[in-house]
Design an enzyme around this catalytic site. Sequence first.
Site, PDB file in Angstrom:
ATOM      1  N   HIS A 124     -47.266 -12.623  37.978  1.00  0.00           N
ATOM      2  CA  HIS A 124     -47.636 -11.502  37.525  1.00  0.00           C
ATOM      3  C   HIS A 124     -48.862 -10.972  38.481  1.00  0.00           C
ATOM      4  O   HIS A 124     -48.968  -9.959  38.670  1.00  0.00           O
ATOM      5  CB  HIS A 124     -48.365 -11.576  35.908  1.00  0.00           C
ATOM      6  CG  HIS A 124     -49.112 -10.306  35.593  1.00  0.00           C
ATOM      7  ND1 HIS A 124     -48.604  -9.333  34.912  1.00  0.00           N
ATOM      8  CD2 HIS A 124     -50.379 -10.026  35.587  1.00  0.00           C
ATOM      9  CE1 HIS A 124     -49.386  -8.456  34.482  1.00  0.00           C
ATOM     10  NE2 HIS A 124     -50.518  -8.869  35.099  1.00  0.00           N
ATOM     11  N   GLU A 125     -49.970 -11.916  38.883  1.00  0.00           N
ATOM     12  CA  GLU A 125     -51.001 -11.391  39.540  1.00  0.00           C
ATOM     13  C   GLU A 125     -50.518 -10.985  41.033  1.00  0.00           C
ATOM     14  O   GLU A 125     -51.091 -10.295  41.607  1.00  0.00           O
ATOM     15  CB  GLU A 125     -52.038 -12.660  39.438  1.00  0.00           C
ATOM     16  CG  GLU A 125     -52.594 -13.006  38.206  1.00  0.00           C
ATOM     17  CD  GLU A 125     -53.355 -11.892  37.646  1.00  0.00           C
ATOM     18  OE1 GLU A 125     -53.592 -10.951  38.091  1.00  0.00           O
ATOM     19  OE2 GLU A 125     -53.420 -11.530  36.334  1.00  0.00           O
ATOM     20  N   HIS A 162     -49.284  -7.798  41.271  1.00  0.00           N
ATOM     21  CA  HIS A 162     -50.397  -6.979  41.695  1.00  0.00           C
ATOM     22  C   HIS A 162     -50.852  -6.683  42.884  1.00  0.00           C
ATOM     23  O   HIS A 162     -51.034  -5.586  43.397  1.00  0.00           O
ATOM     24  CB  HIS A 162     -51.615  -7.207  40.639  1.00  0.00           C
ATOM     25  CG  HIS A 162     -51.658  -6.922  39.192  1.00  0.00           C
ATOM     26  ND1 HIS A 162     -51.281  -5.436  38.636  1.00  0.00           N
ATOM     27  CD2 HIS A 162     -51.871  -7.737  37.877  1.00  0.00           C
ATOM     28  CE1 HIS A 162     -51.282  -5.549  37.519  1.00  0.00           C
ATOM     29  NE2 HIS A 162     -52.036  -6.656  37.035  1.00  0.00           N
ATOM     30  N   GLU A 184     -49.597  -2.847  34.379  1.00  0.00           N
ATOM     31  CA  GLU A 184     -49.362  -3.942  33.565  1.00  0.00           C
ATOM     32  C   GLU A 184     -47.929  -4.327  33.326  1.00  0.00           C
ATOM     33  O   GLU A 184     -47.336  -5.472  33.461  1.00  0.00           O
ATOM     34  CB  GLU A 184     -50.264  -4.189  32.405  1.00  0.00           C
ATOM     35  CG  GLU A 184     -51.573  -4.134  32.688  1.00  0.00           C
ATOM     36  CD  GLU A 184     -52.208  -5.575  33.343  1.00  0.00           C
ATOM     37  OE1 GLU A 184     -51.281  -6.338  33.305  1.00  0.00           O
ATOM     38  OE2 GLU A 184     -53.267  -5.126  34.011  1.00  0.00           O
TER      39      GLU A 184
END
Length: 312
Positions: free
Chosen positions: A130-131, A134, A201
Amino acid sequence: MNYFRTALLLAGLTALFMGVGYLIGGGTGAVIALVIAAATNLFAYWNSDRMVLSMYGAHEVDRQSAPELYDLVAELASRVGIPMPRVFLIDEAQPNAFATGRNPQNAAVAVTVGIMQQLSREELAGVIAHELAHIRNHDTLLMTITATIAGAISMLAQFGMFFGGHRNNNSGPGIIGTIAMMILAPFGAMLVQMAISRTREYAADNLGARICGQPMWLASALSKIENAAHQLPNMEAERNPATAHMFIINPLSGHGVDNLFATHPSTANRIAALQQLAAELGAQGGVASPATTGYPPRSPWGGASGTRGPWG
């Protein structure tokens, strides 16, 4: 599009700076605030990542000091096709994580000790993916600049409250102007955090799930982090709420009571979206097909896919 959003965000922050400056010192105050805003914007672009990492006492780790974590990040970064980010560990009991940096070439991933202790390797793989999503989407530039300048806006408002305010007329802002500044400046800082759409998100969840090939790993991690965040306060985040939007789950103890101005989507909604993604990918029990994810089926930490276990 990311650069346009960044420019739009900085323009809004500059306008807010100037508005507070005008309340403090009239036209001269607005000009001074504009100069401060320009300097802060430039400083934030180059240094905000280091400031946020320093704020949370993050220390960098490598393959020698944290081999499993480092190798996990390296494997997933290779799969998503971005340079290896720097890896940081935060001495914080609350499980959480964030990414920072102005671009993929100057990025960092930071995780707390709590997340290392409370998540399985698969769940942590979902969080790291997930990071990294980003970073790949260039969200980290927006997040770090927002955190830095939103905090600066609040500090400027507090200075104005202490200074008392002076205008070119004889009355100054007065009690009403002072109270308005005290209320509206922090509110404006909150709106700045919201300026980074909460859809980022969902996008990071979606891409992160595809990177690791297992949507339900991330869904399980989000559930665990959400539950723990209610029980374990992150005192540094409480002192610096302008950085809350950077974390994978809102680290603030009071975040559950304010859905309208929340910096994150509902965790339940995020999990539901991941469940839907798992179904769309032909998942059975959260196991997605490599043919539909577009990523190879190998385990992101080198062991057999589907194995679970705590960090040792």
